[in-house]
Scaffold this motif. Structure first.
Motif, PDB file in Angstrom:
ATOM      1  N   VAL A   1      12.193 -34.591 -35.851  1.00 40.63           N
ATOM      2  CA  VAL A   1      13.405 -35.312 -36.264  1.00 40.63           C
ATOM      3  C   VAL A   1      13.174 -36.823 -36.356  1.00 40.63           C
ATOM      4  O   VAL A   1      14.094 -37.574 -36.640  1.00 40.63           O
ATOM      5  N   GLY A   2      11.943 -37.264 -36.098  1.00 46.05           N
ATOM      6  CA  GLY A   2      11.638 -38.689 -36.201  1.00 46.05           C
ATOM      7  C   GLY A   2      12.117 -39.526 -35.035  1.00 46.05           C
ATOM      8  O   GLY A   2      12.272 -40.737 -35.169  1.00 46.05           O
ATOM      9  N   CYS A   3      12.331 -38.921 -33.884  1.00 46.90           N
ATOM     10  CA  CYS A   3      12.869 -39.640 -32.724  1.00 46.90           C
ATOM     11  C   CYS A   3      11.876 -40.631 -32.117  1.00 46.90           C
ATOM     12  O   CYS A   3      12.263 -41.550 -31.414  1.00 46.90           O
ATOM     13  N   ARG A   4      10.597 -40.425 -32.365  1.00 44.83           N
ATOM     14  CA  ARG A   4       9.518 -41.298 -31.904  1.00 44.83           C
ATOM     15  C   ARG A   4       9.274 -41.237 -30.391  1.00 44.83           C
ATOM     16  O   ARG A   4       8.578 -42.085 -29.842  1.00 44.83           O
ATOM     17  N   VAL A   5       9.809 -40.227 -29.726  1.00 40.48           N
ATOM     18  CA  VAL A   5       9.545 -40.072 -28.290  1.00 40.48           C
ATOM     19  C   VAL A   5       8.041 -39.926 -28.057  1.00 40.48           C
ATOM     20  O   VAL A   5       7.506 -40.440 -27.077  1.00 40.48           O
ATOM     21  N   CYS A   6       7.345 -39.274 -28.973  1.00 43.44           N
ATOM     22  CA  CYS A   6       5.894 -39.111 -28.838  1.00 43.44           C
ATOM     23  C   CYS A   6       5.190 -40.467 -28.792  1.00 43.44           C
ATOM     24  O   CYS A   6       4.255 -40.668 -28.011  1.00 43.44           O
ATOM     25  N   GLU A   7       5.642 -41.414 -29.612  1.00 48.13           N
ATOM     26  CA  GLU A   7       5.057 -42.747 -29.619  1.00 48.13           C
ATOM     27  C   GLU A   7       5.278 -43.459 -28.283  1.00 48.13           C
ATOM     28  O   GLU A   7       4.369 -44.099 -27.746  1.00 48.13           O
ATOM     29  N   TYR A   8       6.482 -43.344 -27.754  1.00 46.99           N
ATOM     30  CA  TYR A   8       6.796 -43.965 -26.465  1.00 46.99           C
ATOM     31  C   TYR A   8       5.991 -43.322 -25.335  1.00 46.99           C
ATOM     32  O   TYR A   8       5.457 -44.020 -24.461  1.00 46.99           O
ATOM     33  N   ALA A   9       5.900 -41.988 -25.350  1.00 44.71           N
ATOM     34  CA  ALA A   9       5.142 -41.275 -24.316  1.00 44.71           C
ATOM     35  C   ALA A   9       3.674 -41.684 -24.357  1.00 44.71           C
ATOM     36  O   ALA A   9       3.051 -41.918 -23.315  1.00 44.71           O
TER      37      ALA A   9
END
Length: 160
Positions: A13-21
């Protein structure tokens, strides 16, 4: 067999949680620009996470004039020797997946599957939509073949 993090674009969904993690895991900062995975918008409603595919005979390793990149034979993970890397960007230019980022140090950032982490890649663990998973090139190809056959069967069924 080289594993890498794959995205299911139907779930992302493009939330970008992966980038933050990833940035928290690697730099202990909540800064997606320091992440080794990037979320990009492909179409108005489609997102995809991009990161290193651990290519066999990785062109980034071959392109590095200073031999700052190396690839583990067993896992395919690309290692960066920060003492040798001068941030020239040749590896960035040859990466077909846009998976390498320049860092101001100067050095480059490449996914290493959180090799030092017991639970595997932080991005996979923290993805709230379960859109990320560890896979191999062969498994991804098999999945694509199955999807193609399913579409063909569906098209034949509609034609009757």
């Amino acid at each position: 067999m080289h594993q890498f993090v794959s995205v299911d674009i139907k779930k992302c969904v493009g939330c970008r949680v992966c980038e933050y993690a990833c940035s928290m895991e690697k730099t202990k900062t909540c800064n997606p620009s320091k992440s080794r995975i990037r979320v990009v918008r492909i179409y108005p409603h489609t997102n995809a996470a991009l990161n290193c595919r651990m290519c066999e005979n990785a062109p980034c390793v071959t392109a590095c004039p200073r031999k700052a990149l190396s690839q583990a034979a067993d896992t395919g993970v690309i290692g960066v020797n920060d003492q040798l890397c001068n941030g020239c960007g040749w590896c960035v230019k040859v990466c077909d997946f846009g998976a390498i980022a320049l860092d101001p140090k100067p050095t480059v950032r490449i996914c290493d599957l959180c090799g030092e982490r017991e639970g595997g890649p932080a991005c996979v663990e923290w993805c709230p939509e379960v859109a990320l998973s560890l896979t191999t090139g062969d498994a991804l190809s098999q999945k694509a073949r199955i999807a193609s056959v399913e579409k063909l069967v569906e098209a034949v069924g509609e034609g009757q």
